[in-house]
Design a protein around this motif. Structure first.
Motif, PDB file in Angstrom:
ATOM      1  N   LEU A  50       2.165 -10.000   2.868  1.00 51.10           N
ATOM      2  CA  LEU A  50       3.577  -9.619   2.794  1.00 51.10           C
ATOM      3  C   LEU A  50       3.938  -9.093   1.407  1.00 51.10           C
ATOM      4  CD1 LEU A  50       5.341 -12.436   4.843  1.00 51.10           C
ATOM      5  CD2 LEU A  50       5.079 -10.025   5.458  1.00 51.10           C
ATOM      6  N   PHE A  51       3.390  -9.707   0.358  1.00 47.31           N
ATOM      7  CA  PHE A  51       3.637  -9.232  -1.000  1.00 47.31           C
ATOM      8  C   PHE A  51       3.111  -7.813  -1.175  1.00 47.31           C
ATOM      9  CE2 PHE A  51       1.823  -8.561  -5.233  1.00 47.31           C
ATOM     10  CZ  PHE A  51       2.990  -8.585  -5.984  1.00 47.31           C
ATOM     11  N   LEU A  53       2.625  -5.573   1.134  1.00 51.24           N
ATOM     12  CA  LEU A  53       3.448  -4.676   1.945  1.00 51.24           C
ATOM     13  C   LEU A  53       4.758  -4.333   1.239  1.00 51.24           C
ATOM     14  CD1 LEU A  53       3.798  -3.235   4.697  1.00 51.24           C
ATOM     15  CD2 LEU A  53       4.948  -5.311   5.473  1.00 51.24           C
ATOM     16  N   VAL A  54       5.413  -5.327   0.661  1.00 51.34           N
ATOM     17  CA  VAL A  54       6.675  -5.083  -0.054  1.00 51.34           C
ATOM     18  C   VAL A  54       6.414  -4.234  -1.295  1.00 51.34           C
ATOM     19  CG1 VAL A  54       8.489  -6.220  -1.394  1.00 51.34           C
ATOM     20  CG2 VAL A  54       7.856  -7.112   0.840  1.00 51.34           C
ATOM     21  N   ALA A  55       5.339  -4.516  -2.033  1.00 52.20           N
ATOM     22  CA  ALA A  55       5.017  -3.715  -3.215  1.00 52.20           C
ATOM     23  C   ALA A  55       4.735  -2.266  -2.827  1.00 52.20           C
ATOM     24  CB  ALA A  55       3.817  -4.320  -3.938  1.00 52.20           C
ATOM     25  N   TYR A  56       4.027  -2.051  -1.733  1.00 52.69           N
ATOM     26  CA  TYR A  56       3.747  -0.691  -1.272  1.00 52.69           C
ATOM     27  C   TYR A  56       5.041   0.033  -0.909  1.00 52.69           C
ATOM     28  CZ  TYR A  56       2.437   3.072   1.889  1.00 52.69           C
ATOM     29  OH  TYR A  56       2.341   4.279   2.512  1.00 52.69           O
ATOM     30  N   LEU A  57       5.928  -0.637  -0.199  1.00 48.25           N
ATOM     31  CA  LEU A  57       7.185   0.006   0.199  1.00 48.25           C
ATOM     32  C   LEU A  57       8.048   0.352  -1.009  1.00 48.25           C
ATOM     33  CD1 LEU A  57       8.099  -2.065   3.374  1.00 48.25           C
ATOM     34  CD2 LEU A  57       7.255   0.287   3.271  1.00 48.25           C
ATOM     35  N   VAL A  58       8.098  -0.519  -2.006  1.00 49.76           N
ATOM     36  CA  VAL A  58       8.882  -0.241  -3.209  1.00 49.76           C
ATOM     37  C   VAL A  58       8.262   0.923  -3.976  1.00 49.76           C
ATOM     38  CG1 VAL A  58       9.520  -1.183  -5.462  1.00 49.76           C
ATOM     39  CG2 VAL A  58       9.867  -2.538  -3.414  1.00 49.76           C
TER      40      VAL A  58
END
Length: 84
Positions: A50-51, A53-58
């Protein structure tokens, strides 16, 4: 029979009787228990994914903006970084 006789320590009402005579848990109950057991077992890996995934989206959101794209791609006819 009073209600307190049927209430357990945690406040949940339970049937009185021999636990060996009770029926086995339903298929849904076993499925939910296995899902929770898996989540407890793989908690770190799930949070790590999840971390990422969030870093990729940001990062994707930041790099999709035109002002950040100017840094990576030199525009034709524009002055370069060193003023030449």
């Amino acid at each position: 029979m009073s209600r307190t006789a049927m209430t357990g320590i945690d406040g949940v009402r339970r049937r009185k009787g021999d636990p060996s005579t009770s029926s086995p848990p339903s298929l849904l109950t076993r499925w939910v228990d296995s899902v929770f057991a898996f989540v407890r077992f793989a908690e770190f890996e799930i949070l790590f994914v999840l971390f990422l995934l969030v870093a990729y989206l940001v990062f994707k959101d930041l790099t999709s903006r035109p002002e950040y794209n100017d840094i990576l791609v030199k525009k034709p006819g524009a002055s370069d970084w060193w003023g030449n």
